[in-house]
Design an enzyme around this catalytic site. Structure first.
Site, PDB file in Angstrom:
ATOM      1  N   LYS A   1       5.252   0.082  14.842  1.00 18.93           N
ATOM      2  CA  LYS A   1       5.015  -1.242  14.253  1.00 18.93           C
ATOM      3  C   LYS A   1       6.314  -2.024  14.077  1.00 18.93           C
ATOM      4  CE  LYS A   1       3.146   0.210  10.442  1.00 18.93           C
ATOM      5  NZ  LYS A   1       3.204   1.686  10.559  1.00 18.93           N
TER       6      LYS A   1
ATOM      7  N   ARG B   1      -1.865  -1.617   3.021  1.00 15.75           N
ATOM      8  CA  ARG B   1      -2.033  -0.175   3.210  1.00 15.75           C
ATOM      9  C   ARG B   1      -3.160   0.397   2.391  1.00 15.75           C
ATOM     10  NH1 ARG B   1       3.345   2.975   4.790  1.00 15.75           N
ATOM     11  NH2 ARG B   1       4.491   1.124   5.204  1.00 15.75           N
TER      12      ARG B   1
ATOM     13  N   ARG C   1       3.280  10.990   3.965  1.00 11.85           N
ATOM     14  CA  ARG C   1       3.010   9.623   4.426  1.00 11.85           C
ATOM     15  C   ARG C   1       1.854   9.592   5.422  1.00 11.85           C
ATOM     16  NH1 ARG C   1       8.455   9.039   6.778  1.00 11.85           N
ATOM     17  NH2 ARG C   1       7.853   7.008   7.598  1.00 11.85           N
TER      18      ARG C   1
HETATM   19  P1  ADP Z   1       6.622   3.852   7.360  1.00  9.18           P
HETATM   20  O1  ADP Z   1       5.505   2.939   7.800  1.00  9.18           O
HETATM   21  O2  ADP Z   1       7.249   4.556   8.505  1.00  9.18           O
HETATM   22  O3  ADP Z   1       6.239   4.753   6.228  1.00  9.18           O
HETATM   23  P2  ADP Z   1       7.856   1.679   5.911  1.00  9.18           P
HETATM   24  O4  ADP Z   1       9.252   1.230   6.001  1.00  9.18           O
HETATM   25  O5  ADP Z   1       6.789   0.714   6.306  1.00  9.18           O
HETATM   26  O6  ADP Z   1       7.801   2.985   6.789  1.00  9.18           O
HETATM   27  O7  ADP Z   1       7.516   2.136   4.415  1.00  9.18           O
HETATM   28  C1  ADP Z   1       8.363   3.021   3.725  1.00  9.18           C
HETATM   29  C2  ADP Z   1       7.814   3.310   2.333  1.00  9.18           C
HETATM   30  O8  ADP Z   1       7.749   2.086   1.557  1.00  9.18           O
HETATM   31  C3  ADP Z   1       6.397   3.865   2.249  1.00  9.18           C
HETATM   32  O9  ADP Z   1       6.355   5.258   2.465  1.00  9.18           O
HETATM   33  C4  ADP Z   1       6.020   3.467   0.813  1.00  9.18           C
HETATM   34  O10 ADP Z   1       6.643   4.295  -0.147  1.00  9.18           O
HETATM   35  C5  ADP Z   1       6.623   2.099   0.672  1.00  9.18           C
HETATM   36  N1  ADP Z   1       5.688   1.046   1.110  1.00  9.18           N
HETATM   37  C6  ADP Z   1       5.846   0.230   2.190  1.00  9.18           C
HETATM   38  N2  ADP Z   1       4.800  -0.614   2.305  1.00  9.18           N
HETATM   39  C7  ADP Z   1       3.953  -0.309   1.285  1.00  9.18           C
HETATM   40  C8  ADP Z   1       2.691  -0.818   0.862  1.00  9.18           C
HETATM   41  N3  ADP Z   1       2.069  -1.807   1.533  1.00  9.18           N
HETATM   42  N4  ADP Z   1       2.118  -0.275  -0.248  1.00  9.18           N
HETATM   43  C9  ADP Z   1       2.718   0.694  -0.923  1.00  9.18           C
HETATM   44  N5  ADP Z   1       3.901   1.230  -0.576  1.00  9.18           N
HETATM   45  C10 ADP Z   1       4.522   0.739   0.513  1.00  9.18           C
END
Ligand code: ADP
Ligand code: ZN
Length: 228
Positions: free
Chosen positions: A13, A94, A177
């Site tokens: 993504k 999410r 995750r």
């Molecule tokens: P990935 O999709 O590889 O987990 P991201 O950089 O998108 O990496 O997200 C890293 C972390 O940030 C997630 O594991 C979570 O802890 C937090 N996070 C990101 N987006 C959200 C969201 N929409 N809701 C809750 N936590 C989030």
């Protein structure tokens, strides 16, 4: 135009968002990046979420929705001024509560979700991709030790900074995750699917091929030509 990139961690993504954002003149809304920036800045939000991210858990919906609401207010202003076309979501929503909040926030700006792109990658490959991911500690550039390695091991091509592994790209948080994705996020494909908004893309191909497939979908959905 508001595009949501969905897909498990490691599905690509972020990589696609970096290319498509500038190309489609969409502002990237990547909640993970926003949280990591808050942690790096050491501000109040950063202090609240640091341990949550390190474990691979989800940040509470209220905090997450609040930063998205702020970003979308700015984007709506820029859109009204004719400066941007809309938003490109990476890592948001999410959870069901986040998806509902997003609909409401967009409606408040007389706007809506245009399309949801689901990047599909074999689950076995995800763990492998994530464990080989490295990021530049200085500029945030993302590499993959196998698919997209730096010219010199451990050194960022762009700025010479040191490449490091994200805390949550270690085996235990990776498992956490991916489990949360299956449990909380994958059901959103049904939520959006019922409205005919979901388009599937095979994410297990070279980066440029995935981008091209997404461009074709965007052209079809918006009846516009993408300038590459
Ligand atoms: P990935 O999709 O590889 O987990 P991201 O950089 O998108 O990496 O997200 C890293 C972390 O940030 C997630 O594991 C979570 O802890 C937090 N996070 C990101 N987006 C959200 C969201 N929409 N809701 C809750 N936590 C989030
Ligand atoms: Zn760098």
């Amino acid at each position: 135009m508001n595009i949501i990139l969905m897909g498990a961690q490691g599905s690509g993504k972020g990589t696609q968002a970096r290319v498509l954002g500038p190309e489609l003149n969409l502002v990237k809304v990547a909640t993970g990046d926003l949280f990591r920036a808050a942690i790096a800045a050491g501000n109040e939000l950063g202090q609240k979420v640091e341990a949550i991210l390190a474990r691979g858990d989800l940040v509470p919906d209220e905090l997450t929705n609040a930063i998205v609401r702020e970003r979308l207010a700015e984007i709506a202003r820029a859109k009204a001024a004719g400066e941007v076309e809309g938003a490109l979501f990476d890592g948001f929503p999410r959870t069901a509560a986040q998806a509902e909040a997003l609909d409401q926030i967009l409606a408040d700006h007389d706007d809506r979700v245009t399309v949801v792109i689901e990047l599909q990658v074999d689950p076995e490959k995800l763990v492998d991709r994530l464990s080989k991911r490295r990021v530049c500690a200085n500029c945030g550039a993302v590499y993959n030790l196998e698919a997209d390695p730096p010219a010199v091991a451990g050194v960022c091509d762009r700025c010479g900074g040191a490449l490091v592994q994200r805390d949550d790209d270690k085996p235990e948080p990776i498992r956490r995750r991916l489990a949360l994705y299956a449990e909380q996020t994958a059901p959103l494909l049904t939520y959006y699917g019922q409205r005919g908004l979901v388009e599937q893309v095979d994410g297990d191909r070279p980066i440029a091929d995935v981008t091209a497939a997404i461009e074709v979908i965007v052209e079809k959905r918006t009846q516009t030509k993408v300038t590459r």
